[in-house]
Design a protein around this motif. Structure first.
Motif, PDB file in Angstrom:
ATOM      1  N   CYS A1219       0.770  -1.197  -0.100  1.00  0.00           N
ATOM      2  CA  CYS A1219      -0.040   0.142  -0.031  1.00  0.00           C
ATOM      3  C   CYS A1219       0.938   1.271   0.089  1.00  0.00           C
ATOM      4  O   CYS A1219       1.991   1.166   0.235  1.00  0.00           O
ATOM      5  CB  CYS A1219      -0.894  -0.014   1.289  1.00  0.00           C
ATOM      6  SG  CYS A1219      -0.164   0.043   2.726  1.00  0.00           S
ATOM      7  N   VAL A1220       0.346   2.385  -0.447  1.00  0.00           N
ATOM      8  CA  VAL A1220       1.140   3.777  -0.310  1.00  0.00           C
ATOM      9  C   VAL A1220       0.060   4.617   0.421  1.00  0.00           C
ATOM     10  O   VAL A1220      -1.178   4.668   0.000  1.00  0.00           O
ATOM     11  CB  VAL A1220       1.270   3.954  -1.833  1.00  0.00           C
ATOM     12  CG1 VAL A1220       1.685   5.445  -1.838  1.00  0.00           C
ATOM     13  CG2 VAL A1220       1.980   3.166  -2.647  1.00  0.00           C
ATOM     14  N   THR A1221       0.571   5.100   1.386  1.00  0.00           N
ATOM     15  CA  THR A1221      -0.240   6.253   2.225  1.00  0.00           C
ATOM     16  C   THR A1221       0.630   7.825   2.101  1.00  0.00           C
ATOM     17  O   THR A1221       1.664   7.714   1.899  1.00  0.00           O
ATOM     18  CB  THR A1221      -0.386   5.803   3.576  1.00  0.00           C
ATOM     19  OG1 THR A1221       0.624   5.755   4.152  1.00  0.00           O
ATOM     20  CG2 THR A1221      -1.263   4.521   3.476  1.00  0.00           C
ATOM     21  N   GLN A1222      -0.062   8.736   2.299  1.00  0.00           N
ATOM     22  CA  GLN A1222       0.534  10.079   2.320  1.00  0.00           C
ATOM     23  C   GLN A1222       0.130  10.584   3.707  1.00  0.00           C
ATOM     24  O   GLN A1222      -0.828  11.590   3.669  1.00  0.00           O
ATOM     25  CB  GLN A1222      -0.018  10.882   1.181  1.00  0.00           C
ATOM     26  CG  GLN A1222       0.800  12.305   1.176  1.00  0.00           C
ATOM     27  CD  GLN A1222       2.257  12.000   0.407  1.00  0.00           C
ATOM     28  OE1 GLN A1222       2.419  11.335  -0.276  1.00  0.00           O
ATOM     29  NE2 GLN A1222       3.149  12.793   0.887  1.00  0.00           N
ATOM     30  N   PRO A1223       0.579  10.325   4.826  1.00  0.00           N
ATOM     31  CA  PRO A1223      -0.037  10.674   6.053  1.00  0.00           C
ATOM     32  C   PRO A1223       0.372  11.890   6.407  1.00  0.00           C
ATOM     33  O   PRO A1223      -0.387  12.766   7.239  1.00  0.00           O
ATOM     34  CB  PRO A1223       0.627   9.427   7.160  1.00  0.00           C
ATOM     35  CG  PRO A1223       1.883   9.238   6.474  1.00  0.00           C
ATOM     36  CD  PRO A1223       1.841   9.198   4.941  1.00  0.00           C
ATOM     37  N   LEU A1257      -0.421   4.647  11.770  1.00  0.00           N
ATOM     38  CA  LEU A1257      -1.113   4.167  10.695  1.00  0.00           C
ATOM     39  C   LEU A1257      -1.592   2.718  10.701  1.00  0.00           C
ATOM     40  O   LEU A1257      -0.906   2.039  11.423  1.00  0.00           O
ATOM     41  CB  LEU A1257      -0.070   4.086   9.228  1.00  0.00           C
ATOM     42  CG  LEU A1257       0.580   5.366   9.111  1.00  0.00           C
ATOM     43  CD1 LEU A1257       1.431   5.263   7.849  1.00  0.00           C
ATOM     44  CD2 LEU A1257      -0.449   6.711   8.825  1.00  0.00           C
ATOM     45  N   ASP A1258      -2.791   2.135  10.112  1.00  0.00           N
ATOM     46  CA  ASP A1258      -3.087   1.056   9.888  1.00  0.00           C
ATOM     47  C   ASP A1258      -3.272   0.862   8.455  1.00  0.00           C
ATOM     48  O   ASP A1258      -4.320   1.502   7.837  1.00  0.00           O
ATOM     49  CB  ASP A1258      -4.530   0.735  10.909  1.00  0.00           C
ATOM     50  CG  ASP A1258      -4.870  -0.755  10.744  1.00  0.00           C
ATOM     51  OD1 ASP A1258      -4.535  -1.365   9.975  1.00  0.00           O
ATOM     52  OD2 ASP A1258      -5.471  -1.295  11.678  1.00  0.00           O
ATOM     53  N   ILE A1259      -2.681  -0.223   8.030  1.00  0.00           N
ATOM     54  CA  ILE A1259      -2.692  -0.213   6.531  1.00  0.00           C
ATOM     55  C   ILE A1259      -3.986  -0.818   6.006  1.00  0.00           C
ATOM     56  O   ILE A1259      -4.114  -0.617   4.595  1.00  0.00           O
ATOM     57  CB  ILE A1259      -1.439  -0.946   6.103  1.00  0.00           C
ATOM     58  CG1 ILE A1259      -1.660  -2.563   6.391  1.00  0.00           C
ATOM     59  CG2 ILE A1259      -0.151  -0.696   6.207  1.00  0.00           C
ATOM     60  CD1 ILE A1259      -0.950  -3.468   5.777  1.00  0.00           C
ATOM     61  N   ARG A1260      -4.792  -1.384   6.784  1.00  0.00           N
ATOM     62  CA  ARG A1260      -6.207  -1.694   6.280  1.00  0.00           C
ATOM     63  C   ARG A1260      -6.999  -0.597   5.756  1.00  0.00           C
ATOM     64  O   ARG A1260      -8.082  -0.666   5.223  1.00  0.00           O
ATOM     65  CB  ARG A1260      -6.853  -2.602   7.164  1.00  0.00           C
ATOM     66  CG  ARG A1260      -5.973  -3.903   7.388  1.00  0.00           C
ATOM     67  CD  ARG A1260      -6.469  -4.596   8.603  1.00  0.00           C
ATOM     68  NE  ARG A1260      -5.884  -4.086   9.726  1.00  0.00           N
ATOM     69  CZ  ARG A1260      -5.820  -4.678  11.104  1.00  0.00           C
ATOM     70  NH1 ARG A1260      -6.464  -5.757  11.413  1.00  0.00           N
ATOM     71  NH2 ARG A1260      -5.560  -3.920  12.332  1.00  0.00           N
ATOM     72  N   ASN A1261      -6.578   0.715   6.495  1.00  0.00           N
ATOM     73  CA  ASN A1261      -7.225   1.866   6.117  1.00  0.00           C
ATOM     74  C   ASN A1261      -6.366   2.834   5.522  1.00  0.00           C
ATOM     75  O   ASN A1261      -5.347   3.215   6.084  1.00  0.00           O
ATOM     76  CB  ASN A1261      -8.014   2.470   7.447  1.00  0.00           C
ATOM     77  CG  ASN A1261      -8.513   3.956   6.968  1.00  0.00           C
ATOM     78  OD1 ASN A1261      -8.788   4.258   5.766  1.00  0.00           O
ATOM     79  ND2 ASN A1261      -8.948   4.508   8.105  1.00  0.00           N
ATOM     80  N   HIS A1262      -6.387   2.912   4.039  1.00  0.00           N
ATOM     81  CA  HIS A1262      -5.257   3.507   3.321  1.00  0.00           C
ATOM     82  C   HIS A1262      -5.366   4.834   3.442  1.00  0.00           C
ATOM     83  O   HIS A1262      -4.532   5.726   3.125  1.00  0.00           O
ATOM     84  CB  HIS A1262      -5.235   3.143   1.784  1.00  0.00           C
ATOM     85  CG  HIS A1262      -4.913   1.518   1.701  1.00  0.00           C
ATOM     86  ND1 HIS A1262      -4.844   1.041   0.294  1.00  0.00           N
ATOM     87  CD2 HIS A1262      -4.693   0.548   2.728  1.00  0.00           C
ATOM     88  CE1 HIS A1262      -4.476  -0.131   0.493  1.00  0.00           C
ATOM     89  NE2 HIS A1262      -4.360  -0.196   1.964  1.00  0.00           N
ATOM     90  N   GLU A1263      -6.508   5.561   3.781  1.00  0.00           N
ATOM     91  CA  GLU A1263      -6.666   6.904   3.639  1.00  0.00           C
ATOM     92  C   GLU A1263      -6.277   7.763   4.619  1.00  0.00           C
ATOM     93  O   GLU A1263      -5.206   8.591   4.415  1.00  0.00           O
ATOM     94  CB  GLU A1263      -8.413   7.296   3.650  1.00  0.00           C
ATOM     95  CG  GLU A1263      -9.100   6.499   2.519  1.00  0.00           C
ATOM     96  CD  GLU A1263     -10.599   6.725   2.737  1.00  0.00           C
ATOM     97  OE1 GLU A1263     -10.945   7.316   3.453  1.00  0.00           O
ATOM     98  OE2 GLU A1263     -11.401   5.981   1.701  1.00  0.00           O
TER      99      GLU A1263
END
Length: 1355
Positions: A1219-1223, A1257-1263
């Motif tokens: 996954c990719v996130t922009q936290p 972060l929890d990668i199951r929630n990408h947002e």
């Protein structure tokens, strides 16, 4: 159990003590992850699905993987295991000069029926002479019969000698006999036997008595005259009363230093001391001494019967009727003789010094027999108060306990004697003697060692090899003994095992093959000189047949390959014999049948097939041509991608020895390869070099060393073209160095990446090579500032000065010159066509890559390779020097003492474009006279910068500094080490587990228990503030602390600075344990410290900012640190990037090292294979600034980027990117720290950016992040996540450290101060203790502080 089965079982279980990887993981393809699923007991589903996680055991936190603990990691930089020796220990077992007794002179002075005047005989008296009663015949007939009988008795021991005897002789007859014996014997030994039973005793002056012609007088014969007639070498036997007088006189005669040689070559055996008289008891023969020496079995049995319980029941006359032949061991007489030989050999072996044993029992067959029998004479005659003496003197042996074994064997044989004589067809029952002695030897093997008394049964084992019924067991036990170490092999060789096992190679018994191969492996691992004997006797064919058989285990066939490799090692006859026997095709056939990644393929077998091939065609042009025609290069090149570093290194060695360096001793002035097309050879060399360049950045220094040696051979053969290509591509107007250099992509044999991806950091042209000089064809020459100058002496001379290996006498053009084909009287093969220039360019890049290798040894090799083509490094950054003052100034010229008459002024062309600037050495302003050039074709013009003078490793090719006079050019080339290093494997015990295996297991189990207890406490621990400073340490780092590490099982902290200095401190005792430099040159600083194998003997992984990885052992012991391995983890970076700002992390579960930085990929290194197994695309235009590997889920890691994004990867999935996130959206700044949250949950990550925010972060929630902490405002510099306790810590540039819970609650704030309340620099690094609530913090200043909770002190 057969030794072959024993070996197989031991080999298969040898890794159980310390497993390198879980068995099911050993054969995965590149990029596939070795799962720890059974220990983690969890299944992971990505995306929006939930994780189905079973109850995890605590063992998920304790990885079982252990890496970098093989033989190749035993201080690679410091030393190499020695291969088979040729001198020293092994030279003692071979008899220095074998001898033979060629003539035997028998002189009998019996004068039958006339007693000498000084002897008063008793009645009854001993009368038998040579078992003949002299009074049963007329005196003359009895004398003749006795003379013939004595001659026959001696012939039993040496049938090939010539025998002459004199009966009641005169001085003239004795002189004539002695002179004729010496004349016929020449340099062989002469035996002189004297029986003086019919003459007076020898005088105190050493005179023996003979007769006058009329037998009316006794005539004295001085021993000095006898010695002058017989000369040396000789052996004397004196059977007479007072024989010690002769020995004493002989010793006095040869007591002067000038005659010491005669004493050494003369042996004396005398029947008694000077004051003693021969036994006269009727139970003995009159010549009891001679009877013991010539008929020992008959004498021993008669004497034994008089003292045995059998003396009443056994008829003594039966002893003369013992059936059988002395040399037939399946008969009673033969077995008795065999047992007697074994017993006396054993007594001598255990009592005598080894050099005396060799001289008396192994040099001459007749002498050995006489001394065996002399031991019996001492036993029997001492019972009659008579002491036989010898020169050399022997210690007393008459009471040795082995005589009891002989008595028992004799009694058993005699008890069977009546039935065997009564019934000639009765079945012969062998004695249990040898079976019992082998059992005793086996008991010793179970309990003995090098430090205990050697096994006294060793000579008996040697005798047992003669018997088919005992041979297999004896060989198995002998193999076990030889496996105990080189000392055991030397003992076995010195006892005389060699001719026996050499003869056994002529047998075809299949069950003996495996153990014979094992025994020869052990022998050749100690003594290489046996190769000559093997080839002479055709023994090499035995091992070739075994190598080609499929019945044996691969480990055993590897031993056969080792034996054959030793046979052909620097041995032209061995090479020719093995080539003619088809060994080359056998090796290639089995290499083709093996697949590098097949779990069934035995790496040791493949390794030794390659080494055997390399040794077979090393400097042997005929074998090279056969190999090239058999497509050997492509077969060996396919092994360069194998998972075992030893196999890759051996394949590189085999390829390198196929490269023709331009000379070959086998040609003898003739080409030798006219039938082999030059184009074919060039194509083969082209393919070999491309294959080797593919592994120039291999993860194992073992492999890179062999690549460097191979490139040196190539550079020597192509140095004109390499110099020309390097010079031709220099462009004065170019500021980007060799930007116009054409680089064809070399397809790597070990992965799917091209050569530019495989080159490590610094290998791109602009950053590594810098400008080159253009010489030769151009009319202009480069001045120091890069502009052209037509007045330079370089333009006039057109010379490129290099090392002793570069041809300074020739001019170089772009196409290369060929007028230096003859140099130092050595004919070099002139290449009709050079290879493609792009390949030469890639070779130069590969050489430069090696010259800046993280391993000092490899870097030194790389510099030597560059010096061959005239390129010399100039290190731009200062080197650490022991000198306190360094004078700044221009270059100076240092003239070698040997070249004092050739002082030169030189100009240096420094090129500091990249990290590794290079120069060509320039010619003298005034070229030397022609006579000088003629006399010294290879001139060393070596210039040093001032600050390089005191450095032990200055960047110059120091092994080549010396002149080349008197040495062949090949001696200047770097030598391969893989062969001699690999030989060390067979010197070690192969059948037994390591002695410290149980200790290692116990240590690990203890640490596992401690770790599990501490993990349980951490998981249920409520932390208060964590602000109690328990220690503060001034590291005295000038550039501040860059990174720190707390050891898990000892109160030790490791810290490193920006100048690559490492210091280790005990914070409980406040003592500095050790401090050392990671390497000798100032660099980008250390970016990461990791512990490898923390549950065992931990290693310290040190990652530098340029991506260099160095791994140290014994790092906490002052001055004892050793470099285990080193490699460059970053490869294929952008040409415009001068520094990669490497970030790495280590994952013990999988054995993987993840590395990235200012590149668009993440390098995945398998440290067990020491190999780059995957390159993962980061899927971002931004570079990676933080990297964290999961410590409970192997194959999973997270990366933080400069643009604030976070990516999670799992190499177990096909696409790898999860996954990719922009936290970090408030202010987009680089991710400073990232880590997995404690526990077994694989989805929760903590990320901190430089802007000061920490995102959960929890990668199951990408947002979105489910929790955000604004920890520091625009100044966050460090983040640490505890592996097990629910806490994290962050540090700022404003000297603050904050501790948070996983719920976001701030637990405490630490104002980073010293004990004196003085503020210090900004926080540069944070590190939690792995199993305790303890935090180490490093500052931009030199302090490291350690904090704990208030309540943790009591714990």
């Amino acid at each position: 159990m057969a030794l072959g089965d024993l070996m197989a079982s031991r080999f298969s279980h040898s890794s159980t003590a310390v497993s390198n990887h879980l068995d099911e993981c050993s054969s995965r393809e590149d990029g596939e992850f070795r799962r720890d699923s059974e220990t983690a007991s969890s299944s992971v589903v990505y995306g929006n699905a939930t994780a189905v996680t079973t109850t995890a055991t605590s063992m998920a936190y304790l990885p079982q993987t252990v890496v970098l603990c093989e033989l190749r990691h035993e201080a690679f930089e410091a030393c190499l295991p020695a291969g088979p020796a040729e001198v020293g220990l092994v030279s003692k077992w071979r008899p220095k000069d074998r001898m033979k007794t060629g003539m035997v002179a028998l002189v009998l002075c019996l004068n039958i029926s006339v007693d000498p005047p000084d002897v008063i005989k008793i009645s009854p008296c001993a009368r038998m002479e040579c078992w003949i009663d002299p009074f049963s015949l007329t005196p003359q007939k009895a004398l003749d019969a006795i003379g013939k009988a004595l001659s026959l008795q001696y012939e039993r021991w040496q049938p090939k000698a010539r025998y002459k005897y004199l009966l009641d002789s005169t001085i003239e007859e004795v002189k004539k006999l002695c002179n004729s014996c010496r004349k016929f014997a020449k340099t062989e030994r002469v035996l002189f036997h004297y029986n003086g039973h019919g003459v007076p005793k020898p005088t105190s002056n050493g005179e023996i008595w003979v007769f006058n012609k009329s037998y009316t007088q006794y005539i004295p014969l001085p021993i000095s005259e006898l010695d002058s007639w017989l000369k040396t070498p000789s052996i004397y036997v004196f059977d007479c009363s007072a024989a010690g007088n002769i020995v004493n006189a002989f010793m006095e005669l040869h007591g002067t230093p000038s005659s010491s040689r005669s004493l050494r070559d003369c042996i004396l055996l005398a029947a008694c001391e000077a004051h003693e008289t021969l036994p006269q008891s009727a139970e003995f023969p009159a010549d009891v001494f001679t009877s013991c020496l010539t008929t020992p079995i008959q004498m021993a049995l008669r004497w034994f019967c008089t003292r045995s319980l059998l003396h009443e029941s056994l008829d003594y006359s039966l002893i003369d009727k013992i059936p059988g032949r002395p040399n037939d061991r399946k008969t009673l007489l033969g077995e008795l003789n065999w047992i007697f030989t074994a017993v006396t050999d054993t007594i001598a072996w255990n009592v005598l010094p080894h050099d005396l044993f060799q001289k008396l029992f192994r040099q001459d067959l007749l002498v050995a027999s006489l001394f065996r029998n002399f031991l019996l004479a001492e036993r029997i005659m001492r019972s009659a108060n008579c002491s036989p003496i010898s020169q050399p003197m022997l210690p007393p042996t008459h009471q040795h306990h082995m005589w009891d074994a002989w008595d028992m064997a004799a009694e058993i044989c005699l008890s069977h004697l009546p039935s065997l004589i009564d019934d000639p067809n009765a079945e012969f029952q062998p004695s249990p003697f040898f079976t019992e002695q082998l059992t005793a030897f086996e008991v010793w093997l179970d309990h003995g060692s090098e430090h205990k008394k050697p096994p006294e049964q060793l000579p008996i084992v040697l005798q047992v090899l003669l018997s088919q019924c005992h041979r297999f067991r004896a060989l198995v036990l002998l193999g076990r003994f030889l496996d105990m170490g080189p000392w055991a092999v030397d003992l076995a060789l010195s006892v005389g095992i060699f001719p026996y096992v050499l003869k056994l190679l002529q047998t075809t018994t299949p069950e003996l093959r495996q153990i014979l191969v094992f025994i020869w492996t052990k022998i050749l691992a100690l003594d290489k000189s046996c190769q000559v004997d093997l080839v002479k006797d055709g023994g090499h064919t035995y091992f070739i047949r075994f190598l080609d058989s499929l019945e044996a285990y691969p480990e055993q066939r590897a031993m056969a390959a080792f034996v054959l490799a030793v046979i052909v090692d620097e041995h032209r006859r061995g090479q020719r014999a093995c080539i003619e026997a088809g060994l080359l095709h056998v090796c290639l056939k089995h290499l083709l049948a093996s697949t590098p990644n097949d779990a069934q393929t035995e790496p040791l077998f493949v390794q030794w097939l390659c080494l055997c091939l390399g040794k077979m065609w090393e400097d042997f042009i005929e074998a090279q041509i056969i190999g090239l025609r058999a497509d050997a290069p492509s077969i060996c090149a396919s092994l360069l991608s194998g998972p075992q570093p030893e196999v890759r290194a051996s394949a590189a060695f085999a390829l390198g020895t196929l490269l023709d360096v331009g000379f070959d001793s086998s040609r003898d002035g003739v080409g030798g390869d006219e039938d082999f097309d030059d184009d074919e050879k060039l194509r083969a060399e082209n393919n070999i070099i491309k294959s080797l360049l593919g592994v120039v950045s291999d993860g194992s220094p073992l492999v890179r060393a062999e690549v460097a040696v191979a490139l040196a051979r190539f550079a020597f053969g192509h140095k004109k073209h390499l110099k020309s290509v390097a010079a031709a591509y220099w462009k004065p107007q170019s500021t980007s160095g060799l930007s116009s250099l054409h680089l064809a992509h070399v397809r790597s044999t070990s992965s799917d990446y091209n050569a530019t991806q495989y080159m490590p950091q610094g290998s791109i042209i602009t950053s590594q090579i810098g400008p080159f000089l253009r010489t030769g064809g151009d009319s202009s020459t480069v001045a120091r500032d890069g502009r052209a100058s037509t007045g330079s002496p370089l333009a006039a001379s057109g010379l490129l000065h290099g090392s002793p290996l570069s041809d300074d006498s020739s001019q170089h053009s772009d196409s290369g010159a060929s007028n230096d084909a003859v140099s130092n009287g050595l004919i070099n093969v002139s290449r009709p066509k050079p290879l493609d220039n792009s390949l030469y360019s890639q070779c130069i890049l590969g050489m430069c890559t090696l010259a800046k290798d993280p391993s000092q040894r490899i870097a030194s090799l790389g510099r030597r390779v560059l010096s061959i083509i005239g390129i010399e490094q100039v290190v731009a950054r200062p080197i650490r020097s022991s000198s306190s003052t360094i004078r700044q100034g221009g270059p100076t010229t240092v003239v070698r003492p040997s070249l004092a008459g050739l002082a030169r002024s030189s100009s240096w062309f420094d090129m500091t474009t990249g990290q590794l600037p290079l120069t060509f050495r320039t010619p003298p302003v005034s070229p030397p006279r022609t006579s000088y050039i003629t006399g010294m074709r290879r001139v060393c013009s070596l210039e040093f910068r001032p600050h390089l003078l005191n450095s032990p490793d200055s960047g110059l090719a120091d092994p080549l500094l010396g002149g080349s006079s008197g040495n062949s050019e090949s001696s200047f080339l770097p030598q391969s080490t893989i062969y001699r290093w690999s030989c060390g494997h067979f010197s070690k015990p192969l059948l037994t587990a390591p002695e410290d295996g149980e200790e290692i297991l116990a240590k690990r189990e203890g640490r596992e228990k401690i770790a599990l207890d501490l993990i349980a406490k951490c998981q249920h621990y409520s932390v208060n503030k964590l602000n109690y400073q328990i220690a503060s340490w001034d590291t005295k780092f000038e550039t501040g602390t860059k990174t720190a590490l707390l050891q898990p099982f000892s109160p030790v902290v490791v810290a490193a600075d920006g100048n690559e200095r490492i210091r280790i401190w005990n914070y409980e005792e406040a003592t500095l344990l050790n401090g050392f430099d990671n390497h000798d040159f100032l660099d980008k600083g250390i970016s990461k410290l990791c512990l490898i194998n923390e549950l065992d003997d931990s290693l310290l992984l040190v990652a530098s900012g340029d991506g260099s990885i160095r791994i140290w052992k014994d790092y906490a012991q002052r001055g004892e640190q050793k470099l285990v391995t080193a490699f460059s983890s970053i490869q294929g970076h952008r040409p415009s990037v001068r520094s990669v700002n490497a970030v790495v992390d280590w994952q013990q579960q999988s054995g993987y090292l993840y590395a990235s930085g200012d590149i668009s990929a993440i390098m995945l290194w398998d440290l067990d294979k020491e190999q780059l197994v995957n390159t993962i695309n980061s899927s971002s235009d931004s570079s990676i600034s933080a990297l964290a590997a999961s410590q409970v889920h192997g194959g999973q890691f997270a990366a933080g980027f400069v643009d604030g994004s976070v990516r999670l990867f799992d190499i177990r999935t096909p696409e790898m990117l999860v996954c990719v996130t922009q936290p970090h959206t408030q202010r987009v700044e680089r991710v400073v720290g990232i880590g997995f949250q404690p526990g077994l949950d694989p989805f929760k990550i903590v990320s901190a950016s430089q802007a000061g925010d920490i995102q959960f972060l929890d990668i199951r929630n990408h947002e979105d992040a489910y929790l955000t902490i604004d920890a520091h405002r625009g100044s966050l510099t460090a983040l640490a996540v505890h592996p097990h306790a629910p806490i994290i810590a962050s540090g700022s540039a404003k000297q603050f450290i904050k501790v948070f819970s996983l719920e976001g609650e701030q637990l405490g704030t630490i104002r980073f101060r010293t004990f004196m309340a003085q503020k210090i620099g900004s926080v540069s690094c944070l590190a939690f203790h792995r199993y305790q609530a303890m935090l180490a913090a490093g500052a931009a200043d030199s302090f490291v502080s350690i904090y704990a909770d208030d309540g943790s002190l009591a714990r």
